[in-house]
Write a protein that holds these residues in place. Structure first.
Motif, mmCIF file in Angstrom:
data_model
loop_
_atom_site.group_PDB
_atom_site.id
_atom_site.type_symbol
_atom_site.label_atom_id
_atom_site.label_comp_id
_atom_site.label_asym_id
_atom_site.label_seq_id
_atom_site.Cartn_x
_atom_site.Cartn_y
_atom_site.Cartn_z
ATOM 1 N N VAL A 52 0.833 -1.204 0.000
ATOM 2 C CA VAL A 52 0.000 0.000 0.000
ATOM 3 C C VAL A 52 0.866 1.252 0.000
ATOM 4 O O VAL A 52 0.631 2.197 -0.774
ATOM 5 N N VAL A 53 1.894 1.262 0.846
ATOM 6 C CA VAL A 53 2.773 2.426 0.946
ATOM 7 C C VAL A 53 3.470 2.695 -0.388
ATOM 8 O O VAL A 53 3.569 3.843 -0.843
ATOM 9 N N ARG A 54 3.948 1.633 -1.027
ATOM 10 C CA ARG A 54 4.642 1.822 -2.317
ATOM 11 C C ARG A 54 3.699 2.380 -3.379
ATOM 12 O O ARG A 54 4.096 3.241 -4.185
ATOM 13 N N ARG A 55 2.453 1.896 -3.396
ATOM 14 C CA ARG A 55 1.494 2.408 -4.387
ATOM 15 C C ARG A 55 1.194 3.883 -4.158
ATOM 16 O O ARG A 55 1.102 4.673 -5.100
ATOM 17 N N LEU A 56 1.045 4.266 -2.883
ATOM 18 C CA LEU A 56 0.754 5.667 -2.572
ATOM 19 C C LEU A 56 1.921 6.573 -2.973
ATOM 20 O O LEU A 56 1.718 7.659 -3.533
ATOM 21 N N ALA A 57 3.152 6.136 -2.678
ATOM 22 C CA ALA A 57 4.320 6.938 -3.054
ATOM 23 C C ALA A 57 4.408 7.070 -4.569
ATOM 24 O O ALA A 57 4.726 8.150 -5.094
ATOM 25 N N ALA A 58 4.106 5.996 -5.273
ATOM 26 C CA ALA A 58 4.135 6.045 -6.735
ATOM 27 C C ALA A 58 3.094 7.018 -7.279
ATOM 28 O O ALA A 58 3.283 7.607 -8.351
ATOM 29 N N ASP A 59 2.014 7.233 -6.541
ATOM 30 C CA ASP A 59 0.969 8.172 -6.945
ATOM 31 C C ASP A 59 1.269 9.604 -6.506
ATOM 32 O O ASP A 59 0.435 10.498 -6.683
ATOM 33 N N GLY A 60 2.448 9.810 -5.873
ATOM 34 C CA GLY A 60 2.857 11.160 -5.508
ATOM 35 C C GLY A 60 2.650 11.548 -4.066
ATOM 36 O O GLY A 60 3.001 12.667 -3.660
ATOM 37 N N VAL A 61 2.071 10.647 -3.259
ATOM 38 C CA VAL A 61 1.875 10.961 -1.841
ATOM 39 C C VAL A 61 3.216 10.863 -1.116
ATOM 40 O O VAL A 61 3.996 9.933 -1.354
ATOM 41 N N SER A 62 3.497 11.812 -0.241
ATOM 42 C CA SER A 62 4.708 11.772 0.580
ATOM 43 C C SER A 62 4.379 11.085 1.898
ATOM 44 O O SER A 62 3.440 11.472 2.587
ATOM 45 N N ILE A 63 5.164 10.067 2.250
ATOM 46 C CA ILE A 63 4.917 9.261 3.450
ATOM 47 C C ILE A 63 5.990 9.552 4.488
ATOM 48 O O ILE A 63 7.188 9.454 4.202
ATOM 49 N N ILE A 64 5.570 9.921 5.696
ATOM 50 C CA ILE A 64 6.486 9.993 6.841
ATOM 51 C C ILE A 64 6.256 8.725 7.649
ATOM 52 O O ILE A 64 5.174 8.512 8.195
ATOM 53 N N TYR A 65 7.268 7.877 7.696
ATOM 54 C CA TYR A 65 7.136 6.534 8.259
ATOM 55 C C TYR A 65 7.928 6.468 9.571
ATOM 56 O O TYR A 65 9.156 6.529 9.563
ATOM 57 N N ILE A 66 7.217 6.361 10.688
ATOM 58 C CA ILE A 66 7.848 6.325 12.007
ATOM 59 C C ILE A 66 7.883 4.890 12.489
ATOM 60 O O ILE A 66 6.847 4.215 12.557
ATOM 61 N N SER A 67 9.076 4.399 12.833
ATOM 62 C CA SER A 67 9.184 3.014 13.283
ATOM 63 C C SER A 67 10.448 2.827 14.106
ATOM 64 O O SER A 67 11.465 3.473 13.862
ATOM 65 N N HIS A 68 10.348 1.903 15.092
ATOM 66 C CA HIS A 68 11.525 1.481 15.844
ATOM 67 C C HIS A 68 12.195 0.270 15.201
ATOM 68 O O HIS A 68 13.286 -0.122 15.599
ATOM 69 N N ARG A 69 11.522 -0.350 14.250
ATOM 70 C CA ARG A 69 12.060 -1.543 13.607
ATOM 71 C C ARG A 69 12.999 -1.104 12.476
ATOM 72 O O ARG A 69 12.591 -0.949 11.322
ATOM 73 N N LEU A 70 14.259 -0.939 12.806
ATOM 74 C CA LEU A 70 15.192 -0.330 11.877
ATOM 75 C C LEU A 70 15.415 -1.180 10.636
ATOM 76 O O LEU A 70 15.605 -0.646 9.532
ATOM 77 N N ASP A 71 15.387 -2.495 10.771
ATOM 78 C CA ASP A 71 15.659 -3.344 9.623
ATOM 79 C C ASP A 71 14.608 -3.170 8.532
ATOM 80 O O ASP A 71 14.914 -3.200 7.342
ATOM 81 N N GLU A 72 13.346 -2.974 8.923
ATOM 82 C CA GLU A 72 12.289 -2.861 7.924
ATOM 83 C C GLU A 72 12.363 -1.553 7.150
ATOM 84 O O GLU A 72 11.847 -1.457 6.036
ATOM 85 N N LEU A 73 13.014 -0.546 7.714
ATOM 86 C CA LEU A 73 13.113 0.742 7.028
ATOM 87 C C LEU A 73 13.869 0.608 5.709
ATOM 88 O O LEU A 73 13.587 1.313 4.740
ATOM 89 N N PHE A 74 14.830 -0.314 5.661
ATOM 90 C CA PHE A 74 15.630 -0.484 4.455
ATOM 91 C C PHE A 74 14.829 -1.153 3.339
ATOM 92 O O PHE A 74 15.248 -1.148 2.186
ATOM 93 N N ARG A 75 13.673 -1.689 3.675
ATOM 94 C CA ARG A 75 12.808 -2.309 2.672
ATOM 95 C C ARG A 75 11.760 -1.344 2.134
ATOM 96 O O ARG A 75 11.146 -1.625 1.105
ATOM 97 N N ILE A 76 11.546 -0.208 2.813
ATOM 98 C CA ILE A 76 10.435 0.655 2.422
ATOM 99 C C ILE A 76 10.813 2.128 2.270
ATOM 100 O O ILE A 76 10.187 2.850 1.507
ATOM 101 N N ALA A 77 11.850 2.593 2.973
ATOM 102 C CA ALA A 77 12.135 4.035 3.019
ATOM 103 C C ALA A 77 13.149 4.457 1.956
ATOM 104 O O ALA A 77 14.042 3.691 1.581
ATOM 105 N N ASP A 78 12.999 5.691 1.483
ATOM 106 C CA ASP A 78 13.965 6.308 0.570
ATOM 107 C C ASP A 78 14.998 7.127 1.336
ATOM 108 O O ASP A 78 16.185 7.109 1.005
#
Length: 523
Positions: free
Chosen positions: A198-224
């Motif tokens: 869902v997050v990837r589709r929204l970003a592709a549509d131009g939405v800017s996502i601020i993603y807050i998480s303590h799970r640092l490993d998952e950030l490398f799979r989703i964050a720019d």
């Protein structure tokens, strides 16, 4: 043009303005500065991770952006235009929406009703469901939900699907900046994959996502990109591919080893032993023990399963499988009342709703769990109540003019000490402490740590469940790091904060200290 004329190439066209710019923001609450000189820049159509320890300033920054708080200093721009966000209504009008870890919706209403609540399309005095349907179905498709769910009560859906409904509702408000606050903390791995889609589709549509998480490993799979905060300030902001999990963890904690590390003393008999304990949906195959006089810390991020272990030990939940021996009994405590009879006590994380009677006096709050000590045949002796309460007020250094003061009028630190006092009126054999210093000031935290050490010296087995890195190092003889419902590693308190955080965040390959597999090693 003459031979001597010089040709001037046109200047490159400026790139698009950032979707969001927050510059030099500061916010003070009384004498506490929550953030200072904090910055955040988010580009259009990107996923921007915002990370930091508890208390680093992330929540304050997001509250300012969502209109829940007002900065003391600083500026905010959206798409290159300076804006003033005086309320949540202003934020929504500017395209800023927040989706929290636990959906802020109405479980008794249907999905369709939740979509449009407060923004219904009407025809005269009635809701025009036909007019609402096309947009609703489009948004269900966008977030990957089956259209048939529109007529289902929201409360009948899984938390993951409720979260997808929350995201879809935010898009209904034309969100261009979507804040996701710990969105994966209570999701399974399969549900996280759906969320990422869902997050990837929204970003592709131009939405800017601020993603807050303590799970640092998952950030490398989703964050720019990633912005790191520490002590209310922005430490760094850069493409996430330029960093490693280890480097992010070190910047979050300053790379330092906490001072004042707890020194282990002599330990007595085994008071608590868990063998392959499992609570379906929360944790699995958990094995460890706690001895008399020992302080064992369970450190984990939100949703790690550590908190639920404490609830099972205290009889608030029933384990699905596994063995637990507590206070000399092989049976699982069926209820908190049974746990108390066996000398097990617990201080909950939410002292306001679970740990105190806010309109009752301090003396009442201290003694209510030990009425058998206050009199006979159902009669309570006011003299005995005052004696017990006054003794613990002195022992725990509770700052109050009188035991008759309502606990609701006290500071957070003193209220927490009163809640703790109730559990030690009768010396417990096993004391479970969930976030014992959450929301208290530095001075109160030091005093509570002293109380915990004193209880261990008096022979109590103490299990501390906390998300505070410095705290678990300071007071624990051993630290068990939880991740995804399992014990990821066991550390001595001398392990660096970065190592503990890396283990909790899933970066086991970056952990410095080896796991301690035997009781002798851990001692």
């Amino acid at each position: 043009m003459t031979d001597t004329a010089q040709r001037t190439d046109p200047a490159p066209a400026p790139g698009p303005a950032p979707r969001l710019e927050m510059r030099d923001l500061s916010k003070r609450y009384g004498g506490v500065r929550a953030i200072r000189h904090a910055d955040l820049t988010v580009q259009p159509g990107t996923v921007h991770a915002l990370v930091g320890e508890n208390g680093a300033g992330k929540s304050t920054l997001i509250k300012i952006l969502s209109g829940a708080e007002h900065p003391d200093t600083g500026t905010i721009s959206i798409d290159g235009t300076p804006v003033s966000i005086a309320s949540t209504t202003d934020a929504i009008a500017l395209g800023v929406q927040t989706v929290y870890q636990e959906p802020q919706l109405f479980p008794e209403l249907t999905v369709a009703e939740n979509f449009f609540v407060g923004r219904e399309i009407t025809r005269g005095p009635t809701i025009d469901w036909r007019a609402q349907a096309p947009r609703m179905l489009e948004l269900l498709d966008t977030v990957g939900l089956d259209r048939s769910l529109a007529s289902q009560p929201l409360g009948a859906l899984s938390i993951a699907k409720q979260q997808q409904v929350s995201i879809a509702k935010a898009l209904l408000e034309q969100a261009s900046v979507l804040i996701l606050d710990e969105p994966s903390a209570i999701l399974t791995d399969a549900e996280i994959e759906v969320l990422f889609g869902v997050v990837r589709r929204l970003a592709a549509d131009g939405v800017s996502i601020i993603y807050i998480s303590h799970r640092l490993d998952e950030l490398f799979r989703i964050a720019d990109e990633v912005t790191i905060m520490r002590d209310g300030e922005t430490v760094s902001s850069q493409p996430i591919g330029e960093l490693t999990v280890r480097e992010i963890a070190e910047r979050m904690v300053g790379g330092a080893i906490a001072e004042g590390v707890h020194e282990a003393g002599e330990h007595g008999e085994q008071v608590l032993e868990l063998e392959h304990l499992t609570l379906e949906g929360a944790f699995s195959d958990v094995s460890f023990s706690v001895r008399a006089g020992e302080v064992v810390g369970l450190y984990g991020l939100v949703g790690s399963g550590a908190a639920e272990v404490g609830e099972v030990v205290y009889g608030m939940r029933r384990a699905t499988s596994g063995r637990m021996r507590a206070a000399g009994d092989d049976r699982h405590p069926a209820t908190p009342a049974e746990a108390k009879r066996r000398g097990i006590r617990m201080v909950p994380a939410n002292r306001t709703s679970q740990g105190s009677f806010s309109f009752q006096p301090i003396a009442f709050n201290i003694t209510i769990g030990s009425l058998g000590l206050l009199g006979r045949f159902g009669w309570v002796s006011p003299k005995a109540e005052r004696r017990i309460a006054d003794d613990l007020i002195r022992r725990l250094a509770v700052k109050t003019p009188s035991g008759r003061q309502p606990i609701g009028a006290m500071s957070g630190g003193n209220a927490q000490k009163v809640v703790l006092a109730r559990q030690i009126v009768e010396q417990p054999r096993l004391l479970v402490l969930a976030e014992p210093t959450q929301g208290v000031d530095v001075g109160a935290k030091e005093e509570i740590h002293r109380i915990i050490a004193d209880l261990a010296e008096r022979g109590a087995a103490v299990l501390v469940i906390t998300t505070d890195l410095a705290e678990v190092q300071r007071i624990a003889d051993r630290v068990l790091v939880f991740r995804s419902g399992r014990i990821a590693h066991e550390f001595p308190p001398t392990a660096s904060q970065a190592s503990l955080l890396a283990a909790a965040a899933g970066a086991e390959e970056h952990v410095e200290a080896p796991r301690l597999d035997t009781e002798e090693e851990s001692r």
